[in-house]
Design an enzyme around this catalytic site. Sequence first.
Site, PDB file in Angstrom:
ATOM      1  CD  GLU A 130      -3.088  -1.081   2.128  1.00 60.53           C
ATOM      2  OE1 GLU A 130      -3.366  -0.022   2.705  1.00 60.53           O
ATOM      3  OE2 GLU A 130      -3.596  -2.178   2.407  1.00 60.53           O
ATOM      4  CG  HIS A 244      -9.049   6.261   1.992  1.00 62.01           C
ATOM      5  ND1 HIS A 244      -9.011   6.060   0.624  1.00 62.01           N
ATOM      6  CD2 HIS A 244      -8.391   5.216   2.550  1.00 62.01           C
ATOM      7  CE1 HIS A 244      -8.353   4.926   0.380  1.00 62.01           C
ATOM      8  NE2 HIS A 244      -7.965   4.395   1.537  1.00 62.01           N
ATOM      9  NE  ARG A 293      -4.769   6.078   3.511  1.00 56.32           N
ATOM     10  CZ  ARG A 293      -5.069   5.103   4.369  1.00 56.32           C
ATOM     11  NH1 ARG A 293      -5.599   5.393   5.533  1.00 56.32           N
ATOM     12  NH2 ARG A 293      -4.833   3.845   4.062  1.00 56.32           N
ATOM     13  CG  HIS A 348      -9.923   6.414   6.169  1.00 63.87           C
ATOM     14  ND1 HIS A 348     -10.815   5.391   5.935  1.00 63.87           N
ATOM     15  CD2 HIS A 348      -8.714   5.823   6.334  1.00 63.87           C
ATOM     16  CE1 HIS A 348     -10.169   4.220   5.957  1.00 63.87           C
ATOM     17  NE2 HIS A 348      -8.900   4.459   6.214  1.00 63.87           N
ATOM     18  NE  ARG A 383      -4.864   5.123  10.159  1.00 63.62           N
ATOM     19  CZ  ARG A 383      -5.165   4.210   9.230  1.00 63.62           C
ATOM     20  NH1 ARG A 383      -4.328   3.214   8.964  1.00 63.62           N
ATOM     21  NH2 ARG A 383      -6.293   4.298   8.559  1.00 63.62           N
TER      22      ARG A 383
END
Length: 517
Positions: A130, A244, A293, A348, A383
């Site tokens: 990811e 997100h 992100r 998110h 995060r």
Amino acid sequence: MSEQQLEDYDDYRTTDVLVVGSGIAGLAAALGAAREGCDVTVATKATRPEGASSWWAQGGIAVSRDDPEQFKDDILTASADTADPDAVDVLVDGANDAVSDVLVDTLGVDFDTNGGAETADGDDWDFGREAAHDEPRILHVDASTGKAIHVPFLNYLDDHDDVTVRDDTAALELVSHEGRVHGALLEHEDEVTPTFAGATVLATGGIGDLYSRSTNPDGSTGDGVAMAALAGADVADMEYVQFHPTVYPGSDAEGDGPFLVSEAVRGEGARLLNAAGERFMPEYHDDAELAPRDVVARAVQTEIDATGEVVLDVSPLDFEGEFPGLAAKCDERGVDWESGIPVGPAEHFLCGGVDVDTRGRTSLDRLYAVGECSRTGVHGANRLASTSLLEGLVWGLRAGEDASDYDPEVVEAPELLDRDPALPDNFAREKFHRLRRTMDEYVGLRRSPDDLGRAQAVLRRLKGEVDAYVRTRTARSLYELRHASVTALLVTRAAAENGESVGTHNLVEEPAKTQAD
Ligand code: SIN
């Protein structure tokens, strides 16, 4: 019990450890305490299992492979070097033991493998990749990892003699006395009952209900953060709300909500295209679609504003073969994924929360917080993907063990002024609408100092209106609204006080065009 309590409540309960919330963090805390021989009560608003955020987690759970130092570096880099290195050490050093002990050996979670013979150290696991991870290190079950962990975890604790799971049960307020927390007022079917506990562990998840578009389940109203803050506990990093980048927006008209399209899909090669069909991420970051992100979320919003649409192009991969659950979800919702999945940012994850140490201890005696409602320092301002289940597992176990040393005491519980559970018609709906508009417009992906000032004024007024009813009504929706308005104010105040644009906290000069109030 005092006279007042006898008048206010029909009954009360005691338990060694009260866990509020039933995601992976709460269940791990319950397991940790039960293993120490405690009698544990898990109180959850969820009518399970889908009510807990963990159930919805797609991507997976990151573990440490050959190079734990690189894993730590990835977490720190994704956080723009704002994560706490000591907390990151606790997470990464505890990752593999916690995953093998609880998920593999105790619950038997069947993580995807590459099809060969499975080795004891998991060498054959199909590690996923990811964004912002230097290597594939994510254990997963298709892109439905949360469900694959959460269901056996609940079943396991249901069968455990020392654990009682109370569904559809909301914590309204903590019971505290002389600086120590002794449990909470719990509501079930309009009945409010104090539960006195030796220690109380908050594991209430996120704040998705504060925004109109979120990946969280309904009911994510920041309960743990608000209850802890109202009892006097320290909170930290509240301005760091993660959006997100790839969420299918859904349609309000048809009443079908947004759904997450996992970052794992980009990890397998999917690309982001704007309305002109151009791939844009390489212009924003060297790691393109696999940038941190916060960077991808802002880029997607910028391209939506400039061109009208962004889609996730899944043609470079075997989408149906690799992500059957997501392909089925698209089919069910009439999304023609072969032409690209329309996506945009949605709330998110809250990176901040109730400030805790490496054992989940808050600044209040016998109060713990774990999972998304806590601020361990692991995430800093942004995060890294697939670290939230891991954080919940590692801190949940540690907190549960630590919380197991105390006996419950029956003390005076908060006074209830009226037993009427009802609220005026539409009260909560109208206030929630105002709260979400304020957060969407002023406290979203981009924040200006003027807008943060406006948002604080609206939210303070709103909280005042809600407070006027608290304890004169016991409706769950009133307390959820109270928790949401307290949490929204904490986010907004922290954002106004932090003059540095970093990670998810993105400051701009220009105020938003619309007025929420
Ligand atoms: C995702 O699957 O994209 C979400 C994973 C995460 O939030 O860590």
